[in-house]
Scaffold this motif. Structure first.
Motif, mmCIF file in Angstrom:
data_model
loop_
_atom_site.group_PDB
_atom_site.id
_atom_site.type_symbol
_atom_site.label_atom_id
_atom_site.label_comp_id
_atom_site.label_asym_id
_atom_site.label_seq_id
_atom_site.Cartn_x
_atom_site.Cartn_y
_atom_site.Cartn_z
ATOM 1 N N ALA A 1 2.327 -6.592 -4.590
ATOM 2 C CA ALA A 1 3.118 -5.629 -3.826
ATOM 3 C C ALA A 1 4.560 -6.082 -3.642
ATOM 4 O O ALA A 1 5.483 -5.282 -3.855
ATOM 5 C CB ALA A 1 2.456 -5.350 -2.482
ATOM 6 N N LEU B 1 6.380 -5.546 -6.871
ATOM 7 C CA LEU B 1 6.556 -4.110 -7.114
ATOM 8 C C LEU B 1 7.686 -3.564 -6.257
ATOM 9 O O LEU B 1 8.515 -2.764 -6.726
ATOM 10 C CB LEU B 1 5.255 -3.372 -6.820
ATOM 11 N N LEU B 2 7.741 -3.979 -4.992
ATOM 12 C CA LEU B 2 8.797 -3.498 -4.093
ATOM 13 C C LEU B 2 10.173 -3.936 -4.582
ATOM 14 O O LEU B 2 11.118 -3.138 -4.584
ATOM 15 C CB LEU B 2 8.542 -4.023 -2.679
ATOM 16 N N LEU C 1 8.782 5.810 -3.421
ATOM 17 C CA LEU C 1 7.703 4.916 -3.852
ATOM 18 C C LEU C 1 7.719 3.599 -3.081
ATOM 19 O O LEU C 1 6.665 3.045 -2.769
ATOM 20 C CB LEU C 1 7.814 4.651 -5.355
ATOM 21 N N THR D 1 4.546 2.471 -0.933
ATOM 22 C CA THR D 1 3.945 1.166 -1.212
ATOM 23 C C THR D 1 3.938 0.292 0.034
ATOM 24 O O THR D 1 2.944 -0.362 0.345
ATOM 25 C CB THR D 1 4.724 0.455 -2.343
ATOM 26 N N THR E 1 1.271 1.743 2.683
ATOM 27 C CA THR E 1 -0.133 1.491 2.330
ATOM 28 C C THR E 1 -0.435 0.000 2.297
ATOM 29 O O THR E 1 -1.518 -0.434 2.679
ATOM 30 C CB THR E 1 -0.465 2.109 0.963
ATOM 31 N N GLY E 2 0.557 -0.805 1.881
ATOM 32 C CA GLY E 2 0.338 -2.249 1.841
ATOM 33 C C GLY E 2 0.238 -2.839 3.232
ATOM 34 O O GLY E 2 -0.596 -3.717 3.502
ATOM 35 N N ALA F 1 7.510 -2.250 4.756
ATOM 36 C CA ALA F 1 6.839 -3.321 4.008
ATOM 37 C C ALA F 1 6.577 -4.548 4.851
ATOM 38 O O ALA F 1 5.847 -5.450 4.441
ATOM 39 C CB ALA F 1 7.664 -3.687 2.776
#
Length: 241
Positions: free
Chosen positions: A2, A5-6, A45, A49, A52-53, A240
């Motif tokens: 994650a 990805l971030l 996105l 992300t 949900t993370g 995040a």
């Protein structure tokens, strides 16, 4: 995975936004609209992300996170509509107005997130009222509007944006001043990131309003677009933590 990805999404989004600003400055409006849509998708996105993370695989995202994700999505819609007004100039005013309405709904979604989460609502209300009054007094006389209704709408829009900043800043300050707790640092980082992001968004709106008021500077427009995107990305990244 994650965090990588971030970082990737945020980096790609920043590059796409820079390419959009360049295309916008040279009048390549079709390419600019595509780049703007892709850049907006990147911060949407990132927010999804992060939400949900942070919630974990077995949990649903918090209501505040869902509201912020909704605000990001509405901002993306506004981005695309505002970019398209240069592609279809005959629909320019309609696309601008609908896009502005989408941004307003996005700010209301942000407000629905920051007000319940603010640990010092009285501070938030005081900060919001003070900031909204200062911004409206400074900006409204410089707006280039065609009717009193547009002036009222502009004032309301800036007031809502200011309220988001006021509650976000008050919430971050309340966490910073609260007794130390195991989750205090993470909450503080998230709160400060959100507060800075909302303040950048407001700064962008102020620059945009001044530019519309007759300044008509390409440099100011580019600065406004860059500040706006940084604000949206920071708002998304606040989820995040």
């Amino acid at each position: 995975m994650a965090p990588l990805l971030l970082v990737t999404l945020a980096t790609v989004g920043g590059i796409l936004q820079a390419c959009f600003v360049r295309a916008d400055r040279v009048g390549a409006y079709r390419r600019a609209a595509v780049l703007k849509g892709l850049a907006a998708l990147a911060f949407v996105l990132v927010g999804a992300t992060g939400a949900t993370g942070a919630a974990g695989m077995a949990e649903a995202p918090r209501p505040e996170a869902v509201a912020i994700c909704l605000g990001l999505a509405l901002g993306a819609v506004g981005d695309v509509l505002h970019a398209l007004r240069f592609v279809w100039p005959v629909r320019k005013r309609l696309l601008f107005n609908v896009g502005a309405a989408s941004f307003l709904l996005g700010h209301l979604a942000y407000l629905a997130a920051v007000v319940p989460a603010c640990a010092a609502p009285a501070w938030g209300l005081a900060a919001s009222c003070t900031l909204a009054t200062a911004v409206d007094v400074a900006v409204l006389p410089r707006l280039g509007v065609q009717s009193r209704a547009e002036l009222v709408a502009g004032g309301a829009y800036l007031a809502v944006t200011s309220a988001v900043v006021g509650f976000a800043v008050a919430g971050a300050a309340a966490v910073a001043l609260a007794p130390t707790a195991p989750t205090a640092f993470a909450r503080l980082v998230s709160g400060v990131t959100l507060a800075v992001g909302t303040a950048a968004f407001l700064s962008s709106d102020v620059m945009l309003a001044i530019n519309f008021g007759g300044v008509n500077s390409r440099r100011l427009r580019a600065t406004s677009l860059g500040t706006y995107y940084a604000g949206q990305m920071l708002i998304a990244l606040s989820l995040a933590v």
